[in-house]
Design an enzyme around this catalytic site. Sequence first.
Site, short mmCIF file in Angstrom:
data_model
loop_
_atom_site.label_atom_id
_atom_site.label_comp_id
_atom_site.label_asym_id
_atom_site.label_seq_id
_atom_site.Cartn_x
_atom_site.Cartn_y
_atom_site.Cartn_z
N TYR A 36 -14.89 -8.91 -2.94
CA TYR A 36 -14.26 -9.39 -1.70
C TYR A 36 -14.05 -8.18 -0.81
CZ TYR A 36 -10.55 -11.63 1.13
OH TYR A 36 -9.78 -12.15 2.14
N LYS A 71 -28.84 -7.64 -9.27
CA LYS A 71 -30.19 -7.66 -9.85
C LYS A 71 -30.08 -8.05 -11.33
CE LYS A 71 -32.77 -5.51 -6.55
NZ LYS A 71 -32.08 -6.06 -5.39
N GLU A 82 -20.70 -8.93 -12.49
CA GLU A 82 -20.12 -8.79 -11.15
C GLU A 82 -21.25 -8.80 -10.12
OE1 GLU A 82 -16.90 -5.92 -10.13
OE2 GLU A 82 -18.29 -5.28 -8.56
P1 FAD Z 1 -3.24 -0.62 -7.34
O1 FAD Z 1 -3.05 -1.16 -8.70
O2 FAD Z 1 -2.23 -1.00 -6.30
O3 FAD Z 1 -3.29 0.96 -7.49
C1 FAD Z 1 -3.67 1.80 -6.39
C2 FAD Z 1 -3.04 3.17 -6.55
O4 FAD Z 1 -1.63 3.06 -6.33
C3 FAD Z 1 -3.15 3.79 -7.95
O5 FAD Z 1 -3.20 5.18 -7.81
C4 FAD Z 1 -1.87 3.39 -8.65
O6 FAD Z 1 -1.52 4.27 -9.71
C5 FAD Z 1 -0.88 3.42 -7.49
N1 FAD Z 1 0.16 2.38 -7.65
C6 FAD Z 1 -0.02 1.10 -8.07
N2 FAD Z 1 1.15 0.42 -8.06
C7 FAD Z 1 2.08 1.29 -7.61
C8 FAD Z 1 3.48 1.17 -7.36
N3 FAD Z 1 4.12 0.02 -7.58
N4 FAD Z 1 4.13 2.27 -6.89
C9 FAD Z 1 3.47 3.45 -6.66
N5 FAD Z 1 2.15 3.62 -6.89
C10 FAD Z 1 1.45 2.55 -7.34
N6 FAD Z 1 -12.24 -3.21 -3.84
C11 FAD Z 1 -12.54 -4.11 -2.87
O7 FAD Z 1 -12.29 -3.84 -1.70
N7 FAD Z 1 -13.12 -5.32 -3.17
C12 FAD Z 1 -13.39 -5.68 -4.45
O8 FAD Z 1 -13.90 -6.77 -4.71
C13 FAD Z 1 -13.10 -4.74 -5.51
N8 FAD Z 1 -13.36 -5.03 -6.81
C14 FAD Z 1 -12.99 -4.15 -7.79
C15 FAD Z 1 -13.21 -4.51 -9.14
C16 FAD Z 1 -12.83 -3.63 -10.17
C17 FAD Z 1 -13.05 -4.05 -11.61
C18 FAD Z 1 -12.26 -2.37 -9.86
C19 FAD Z 1 -11.90 -1.43 -10.96
C20 FAD Z 1 -12.05 -2.02 -8.53
C21 FAD Z 1 -12.40 -2.89 -7.48
N9 FAD Z 1 -12.19 -2.58 -6.14
C22 FAD Z 1 -12.50 -3.49 -5.15
C23 FAD Z 1 -11.64 -1.27 -5.76
C24 FAD Z 1 -10.10 -1.28 -5.60
O9 FAD Z 1 -9.73 -2.16 -4.56
C25 FAD Z 1 -9.65 0.13 -5.27
O10 FAD Z 1 -9.87 0.98 -6.37
C26 FAD Z 1 -8.21 0.28 -4.76
O11 FAD Z 1 -8.04 1.60 -4.26
C27 FAD Z 1 -7.16 0.09 -5.82
O12 FAD Z 1 -6.98 -1.22 -6.12
P2 FAD Z 1 -5.99 -1.62 -7.32
O13 FAD Z 1 -5.85 -3.08 -7.29
O14 FAD Z 1 -6.38 -0.99 -8.58
O15 FAD Z 1 -4.62 -0.95 -6.73
#
Ligand code: FAD
Length: 303
Positions: free
Chosen positions: A66, A291, A21
Amino acid sequence: MKLGEIYSKTNVSKKIPISYEIFPPKVKPGLNEAQATADKVQKIEALIEQLRQLKCFDPALISITYGAGGTNQESTISLAKKILNELEITPMQHFTCICSSKDFIKNYLNEIETFGIKNILALKGDMPQTDGNKTVCYQDFKYANELVDFINQNSDLEIAVAGYPEKHPTAESLDVDIKNLKCKIDAGGVAIFTQLFFDNENFYSYCDKVYSSGIKKPIIPGILPVTSFSQLERMSSMCAVKLPNTVVAKFEKFQNNEQDTIKMGVEFATLQCQKLMEFGVSGLHFYTLNKAHSTREIIQNLF
Ligand code: FAD
């Protein structure tokens, strides 16, 4: 190559897929437009050079973060193009739906597919903090499962999603978080890339729970090669992951010695990866922080 093929059990290479990443480099503040462009070009070239040093390990993909709300969007795209065309490695763009409209996303998907992107990591995203307050901004999507569904309906991209072995910080419990993870998989997610973690036991029990919930997709652990004590503290707090006392003790004693900390980071992550491979993970995803050095050493130790 598409995600499904990379992580398929019948992948002919028989080698565990490794991935890196990276993030689009930030431009120094306070520069005029021309200086900012030059600074950006120079930093992107330096990053590509770091990635060249990791190309010899035949990475399955490089994922590019992103900025939530679309910040850095142009840099994410231009990096993906360079990875694809200059390095000839599969890029996977991250994409966050917070603050994005359906029309915007449709155009974006079309643009990236046109230049050859096949995989995307679909995320909700976190808004950057402004004046201590988190700006909440939903447009057409509230959760990542809605984005996964939309991408699935509107593109041929293969979709990865995020998973949290120690639960997402806003989830009321790990079980609830896994239920929500299943919604992302049911909507079309084909692989789960995890948050970094320092205690493999948490990852193992997460995998058990995820698989017991009926999810049958590969879970790719996120590995952070630690390079400084302050980075270890900052990253674990930013990502809301547990920092076991045993890990603190390992790194704390070297906090004033950069070289020894880097060496310990390599040693720690090598052992972590060896144990994960014994457990039978489908891949290893390195948070390189742009890095090459530590990631290169770890992979050399592993293979
Ligand atoms: P979701 O899956 O939507 O989950 C967020 C929260 O809402 C969780 O607590 C979940 O349990 C809850 N939830 C999910 N679906 C529902 C539903 N249908 N109803 C009720 N509750 C729900 N952030 C960035 O800004 N840019 C990046 O490039 C980036 N890359 C990442 C790469 C990885 C591998 C990881 C693990 C995280 C990354 N993040 C990035 C961080 C991420 O955007 C945050 O952690 C964000 O808060 C959650 O994203 P998610 O897609 O997991 O959200």
